[in-house]
Enzyme design. Structure first.
Site, mmCIF file in Angstrom:
data_model
loop_
_atom_site.group_PDB
_atom_site.id
_atom_site.type_symbol
_atom_site.label_atom_id
_atom_site.label_comp_id
_atom_site.label_asym_id
_atom_site.label_seq_id
_atom_site.Cartn_x
_atom_site.Cartn_y
_atom_site.Cartn_z
ATOM 1 N N LYS A 1 32.001 40.798 31.250
ATOM 2 C CA LYS A 1 32.569 41.859 30.396
ATOM 3 C C LYS A 1 33.366 41.256 29.242
ATOM 4 C CE LYS A 1 35.479 44.884 32.373
ATOM 5 N NZ LYS A 1 36.796 44.850 31.692
ATOM 6 N N ARG B 1 33.449 40.104 23.268
ATOM 7 C CA ARG B 1 33.678 39.100 22.211
ATOM 8 C C ARG B 1 32.406 38.810 21.422
ATOM 9 N NH1 ARG B 1 37.403 38.769 26.085
ATOM 10 N NH2 ARG B 1 39.407 37.732 25.733
ATOM 11 N N GLY C 1 40.817 48.398 27.805
ATOM 12 C CA GLY C 1 41.965 47.709 27.208
ATOM 13 C C GLY C 1 41.521 46.525 26.368
ATOM 14 N N ARG D 1 48.388 53.013 28.986
ATOM 15 C CA ARG D 1 48.639 51.564 29.039
ATOM 16 C C ARG D 1 49.435 51.078 27.823
ATOM 17 N NH1 ARG D 1 43.197 48.616 30.707
ATOM 18 N NH2 ARG D 1 44.661 46.905 31.004
ATOM 19 N N ASP E 1 41.930 39.960 37.646
ATOM 20 C CA ASP E 1 41.165 41.168 37.962
ATOM 21 C C ASP E 1 40.664 41.178 39.407
ATOM 22 O OD1 ASP E 1 41.516 42.182 35.428
ATOM 23 O OD2 ASP E 1 39.696 41.248 34.649
ATOM 24 N N ARG F 1 37.718 48.856 39.415
ATOM 25 C CA ARG F 1 37.878 47.817 40.447
ATOM 26 C C ARG F 1 38.494 48.382 41.732
ATOM 27 N NH1 ARG F 1 35.902 43.706 37.520
ATOM 28 N NH2 ARG F 1 36.684 43.505 35.391
HETATM 29 C C1 S3P Z 1 40.625 40.355 29.600
HETATM 30 C C2 S3P Z 1 41.878 39.915 29.900
HETATM 31 C C3 S3P Z 1 42.648 40.390 31.057
HETATM 32 C C4 S3P Z 1 41.764 41.117 32.069
HETATM 33 C C5 S3P Z 1 40.800 42.058 31.415
HETATM 34 C C6 S3P Z 1 39.907 41.311 30.453
HETATM 35 C C7 S3P Z 1 39.961 39.828 28.394
HETATM 36 O O1 S3P Z 1 43.637 41.290 30.599
HETATM 37 O O2 S3P Z 1 42.563 41.823 32.994
HETATM 38 O O3 S3P Z 1 39.999 42.708 32.376
HETATM 39 O O4 S3P Z 1 38.735 40.013 28.247
HETATM 40 O O5 S3P Z 1 40.644 39.213 27.566
HETATM 41 P P1 S3P Z 1 45.072 40.754 30.087
HETATM 42 O O6 S3P Z 1 44.848 39.916 28.907
HETATM 43 O O7 S3P Z 1 45.847 41.990 29.749
HETATM 44 O O8 S3P Z 1 45.644 40.012 31.268
#
Ligand code: S3P
Length: 443
Positions: free
Chosen positions: A28, A33, A101, A129, A326, A400
């Protein structure tokens, strides 16, 4: 997207031995990216193995809204014709990032140093969030933000017209904050520097280097320091997305707890910034072999062979938290079947994920007969050998949490239910058929 779908209750039952090959979806983090860097590049980026979960599809739509040409050619096969660094067009509508997020935080970073305005929204989970963790550093570049109370979505971003470079120490271990700042730094004259106390997942750094950015990482007295030279031209690259170790964790966990199981999970990323769960499982005595180690798409990968066997509780050190951030929900399920107590330290960040994951796991495990203790930043699970089950867990729009409780039920004495499994579509659309194909009883 998942925010608009109907709740879908699901139940899993004690299953016979799990056997077969689990082809888990693309990573993911890397999928988001690949689309974003493809959109910021000149030329055509060909992506294979893209995760086609709702989170990533929302990012694909967002990149099209900012002016990139994003096309799907077949399962996991996409092309992005980018607009170049600084080339984003002002989107006409609101950018809805759904449940993601990563999507919203990285895209805000990518557009914050371009002189355009965009409004971002998300589902009920994402709207709860914290976003100040990215809008604070992005404001240092000169971007302006109008947010809801508490810095929450929806947020309107007015990108900086004359952005200045930033040197920023992340206040919490977060690859999303780091990546938002680095993506903003692409369109800024001079060096943008991010300093983190503990290294977090490094997919942005690896991929930026692959696309031709001048970026370096070093460990100094200050911590882990990443320096990016701005006003870079990114060149389109082919991206082969490896399989997601966070998604692999679910069939792996199921095979570990269901007696007689043996499964193979091919081509899973073994990036050291992501493999904390696997380190922990080996400490617990798990029977996991890592076969055919190789490099794919700039990431180390291996084929996992996982067999059921006895497990013992362990204490997971706080320093390991970011490399498995995660995976704590599914680790707490595995811990329920282990002999003894498992303590997870330094996990305060779990409280601001898609749900408060400490609370969601603790309540759901208790409803299924497992003893759990929690503090602000730790969780302790008392292994039971026999897990009574019979309870329903509330998933709070968190994929999750839903998948973790489905796995819990596969070896429990009584069925385990969740109120809503629809969020699974955000990261693992084939979870149900894949698990059923291994012999798991759920639906
Ligand atoms: C992610 C970073 C993590 C992770 C999220 C994916 C990413 O979050 O929990 O599922 O792709 O950069 P945080 O950067 O808030 O820890």
């Amino acid at each position: 997207m998942s925010h608009s779908s109907e709740p879908r209750p699901m139940t899993s039952r004690r299953s016979g031995p799990l056997k077969g090959v689990a082809q888990v979806p693309g990573d993911k983090s890397i999928s988001h990216r690949a689309l974003i860097l493809g959109a910021l590049s000149v030329g055509e980026t060909k992506i294979t193995g893209l995760l086609e979960g709702e989170d990533v599809l929302d990012t694909a739509k967002a990149m099209a809204a900012f002016g990139a040409q994003v096309e799907r050619h077949g399962p996991g096969e996409w092309t992005v014709n980018g607009v170049g660094v600084g080339g984003f067009a002002e989107p006409e509508g609101v950018i809805d990032c759904g449940n993601s997020g990563t999507g919203v935080r990285l895209i805000m970073g990518a557009m914050a140093t371009t002189g355009i305005t965009a409004t971002f929204s998300g589902d009920a989970s994402l709207s709860r969030r914290p976003m100040a963790r990215v809008t604070d550093p992005l404001a240092l570049f000169g971007a302006e933000f109008t947010a809801r109370e508490g810095g929450r979505l929806p947020i309107t971003v007015k990108g900086a017209v004359d952005p200045v470079p930033v040197r920023y120490r992340t206040p919490v271990a977060s690859a999303q904050i780091k990546s938002a700042v680095l993506l903003a730094g692409l369109n800024v004259p001079g060096d943008t520097v991010v300093i983190e106390a503990e290294p977090t997942r490094d997919h942005s750094e690896r991929m930026l280097a692959g696309f031709g950015a001048d970026i370096r990482s070093e460990t100094t007295d200050e911590g882990h320091v990443i320096t990016l030279k701005g006003r870079a031209e990114l060149r389109a690259q082919p991206v082969a997305v490896p399989r997601d170790p966070s998604s692999a964790a679910f069939p792996v966990a199921a095979a570990l707890i269901v007696p007689g199981s043996e499964i193979r999970v091919p081509g899973v990323s073994r990036n050291p910034t992501r493999d904390g769960l696997y380190v922990t499982l080996l400490e617990m005595g798990a029977d996991i072999a890592f076969e055919n180690p190789r490099e794919e798409g700039g990431e180390p990968v291996a084929d996992l062979v996982v067999r059921h066997g006895p497990l013992k509780g362990v204490s997971v050190p706080a320093e390991r938290a970011s490399s498995m951030i995660d995976e704590f929900p599914i680790l707490s399920v595995i811990a329920a079947y282990a002999d003894g107590v498992t303590v997870m330290n330094g996990v305060a960040e779990l409280r601001v994920k898609e749900s408060d994951r400490i609370d969601a796991m603790a309540r759901g495990l208790e409803a299924n007969g497992i003893r759990v203790e929690e503090t602000d930043d730790s969780m302790t699970v008392h292994g039971a050998g026999n897990v009574p089950g019979g309870g329903t867990a509330v998933t709070h729009l968190d994929h999750r949490i839903a998948m973790s409780f489905m796995v819990l039920g596969m070896a429990a004495e009584n069925p385990v239910s969740v109120d809503d499994g629809s969020p699974i579509m955000t990261s693992f659309p084939d979870f149900l058929p894949l698990m059923q194909g291994l012999g798991a009883e759920l639906g």
